[in-house]
Design a protein around this motif. Sequence first.
Motif, mmCIF file in Angstrom:
data_model
loop_
_atom_site.group_PDB
_atom_site.id
_atom_site.type_symbol
_atom_site.label_atom_id
_atom_site.label_comp_id
_atom_site.label_asym_id
_atom_site.label_seq_id
_atom_site.Cartn_x
_atom_site.Cartn_y
_atom_site.Cartn_z
ATOM 1 N N ALA A 342 0.834 -1.202 0.000
ATOM 2 C CA ALA A 342 0.000 0.000 0.000
ATOM 3 C C ALA A 342 0.870 1.254 0.000
ATOM 4 O O ALA A 342 0.597 2.216 -0.727
ATOM 5 N N PHE A 346 1.105 3.970 -2.916
ATOM 6 C CA PHE A 346 0.761 5.321 -2.506
ATOM 7 C C PHE A 346 1.853 6.304 -2.933
ATOM 8 O O PHE A 346 1.572 7.342 -3.535
ATOM 9 N N ASP A 347 3.102 5.972 -2.630
ATOM 10 C CA ASP A 347 4.231 6.845 -2.993
ATOM 11 C C ASP A 347 4.306 7.053 -4.499
ATOM 12 O O ASP A 347 4.471 8.187 -4.986
ATOM 13 N N ASN A 349 2.013 6.685 -6.868
ATOM 14 C CA ASN A 349 0.893 7.426 -7.452
ATOM 15 C C ASN A 349 0.914 8.900 -7.067
ATOM 16 O O ASN A 349 0.599 9.759 -7.892
ATOM 17 N N LEU A 350 1.300 9.205 -5.834
ATOM 18 C CA LEU A 350 1.380 10.610 -5.447
ATOM 19 C C LEU A 350 2.458 11.328 -6.237
ATOM 20 O O LEU A 350 2.278 12.486 -6.636
ATOM 21 N N ALA A 358 -3.870 6.807 -5.612
ATOM 22 C CA ALA A 358 -3.254 6.770 -4.284
ATOM 23 C C ALA A 358 -4.291 6.414 -3.224
ATOM 24 O O ALA A 358 -4.028 5.611 -2.308
ATOM 25 N N ILE A 359 -5.489 6.987 -3.340
ATOM 26 C CA ILE A 359 -6.556 6.669 -2.392
ATOM 27 C C ILE A 359 -6.984 5.216 -2.530
ATOM 28 O O ILE A 359 -7.281 4.538 -1.536
ATOM 29 N N CYS A 361 -5.112 2.754 -3.137
ATOM 30 C CA CYS A 361 -4.132 1.956 -2.385
ATOM 31 C C CYS A 361 -4.499 1.898 -0.908
ATOM 32 O O CYS A 361 -4.371 0.844 -0.259
ATOM 33 N N ILE A 362 -4.961 3.019 -0.360
ATOM 34 C CA ILE A 362 -5.353 3.060 1.051
ATOM 35 C C ILE A 362 -6.580 2.190 1.292
ATOM 36 O O ILE A 362 -6.622 1.379 2.227
ATOM 37 N N LEU A 408 -1.697 7.619 6.245
ATOM 38 C CA LEU A 408 -1.832 7.808 4.802
ATOM 39 C C LEU A 408 -3.009 8.721 4.455
ATOM 40 O O LEU A 408 -2.980 9.423 3.432
#
Length: 453
Positions: A342, A346-347, A349-350, A358-359, A361-362, A408
Amino acid sequence: GDPGSLDAVVADGCMLMDGTSPHVVDPVLPGAADGDARYNLQRIVASVNTPWEAPVTLFDAMNTILAATWFISALDGVEMNAYGQLDRLLQPYYEADLAAGRITEEEAYFLRLSKYADRLLEYYNDNPDFFVPESRRNEMINNFLKPGLQDLCVSRTSFKWGVPVEFDDKHVIYVWIDALSNYLTALGYQSDDDSLMKKYWPADVHVIGKDILRFHTIYWPIFLMALDIPLPKKVFGHPWFNFGVEKMSKSRGNVIYADDLCDRFGVDAVRYYLLSEMPHAHDGSITYEAMIDRFNTDLANTLGNLVNRTVAMQNKYFDGVIQSPDFGGEFDDDLKASAKKAIEGFDKNLSEYKMSDAIDCIMDFASRCNKYIDETTPWALAKDEASKERLGTVLYNLLEAIRYIAVLLQPFMPDTAKAIQNQLNCDITDYNSLSQFGAIKAGNKVGTPSVFF
């Protein structure tokens, strides 16, 4: 005309320079659905080609087109320049005005864009990451650079609203030109203290709406080149939100206001929806029905239910005291691997400005945590005294996973992230704390479970 017709849509944003009502028509083109965007584009073009009932000047035609360009630029892959690409359509009105003696002249200053066209194209080619998303690059090249850049009129003398030209008081500069210069002047450019300019320029990224992409990727870079100032590193032209599949329009009555959404769902829920439903390169969609569905599915069920039942079980089985994770078992390694995955997603995609991904992934990790509960069945472990230590480890892993989720979520849903951290009674909220699974402290006591959404 009818409030939903092209007449009303164009008239809503159009006032002629002579102060009269706009003269537009709403021709019906057969064989196309009224909701089709490119059909509506045809209607706009057809309205220019259709004779008006009243006497028409070039100003009439230009204002009709300019009032409609908001719609044209909203089409994916289309960016229409009314002064350039629609010149052929305007030719009859040039001739009519000339014949009637209605052509006027006005002194103005121009910026010689054509001088910098090759240099700008070379910059695009040498800096492929300048455009985000990359597809915006093709729009600018195909629609503006390849047809040939026209020199840009930057001042007027026929009116006084604008920025006065100090060296020639007859002229005023368009306010949007001054607006672009604010990127530099806000940092102290050419002032006694330019420390902020040295610190922050060139900007890492300009985040703008796709409708003003031309100003930020053609005009603004050329301004900077002329001044010998570095260009911003990237320009992110974000897409728009539509009401379902239609562009929002007051005349259609399909506008959704942010204040109304916040009153109904709360600020964090609105932030979540807007960021999760806006694709990286294409327009997003919003309706009240979609908002309610996201609210219930993602926030209330996936996230809210995970936090609430985990904290409730910790209070029920251990009086809220977090146990030491000394008794690992099946599914633990997979949960920890999912946490690492995750963060990596997240890293990535941001860094690419892909907020919705990114969201995802969370929320995918939150779903994995709910699955972990079903796999380990804490309620069953609680019935067996011999499994008490294993139960403590399972709940520890869940609490630590929820801590990951809260950290996150901080940039997206700050109030919700803070509320989750308060329920965990945990102040380890730094992003770097996610480098190792297991930071939450055994022996601490969680708070009382409460409903977030």
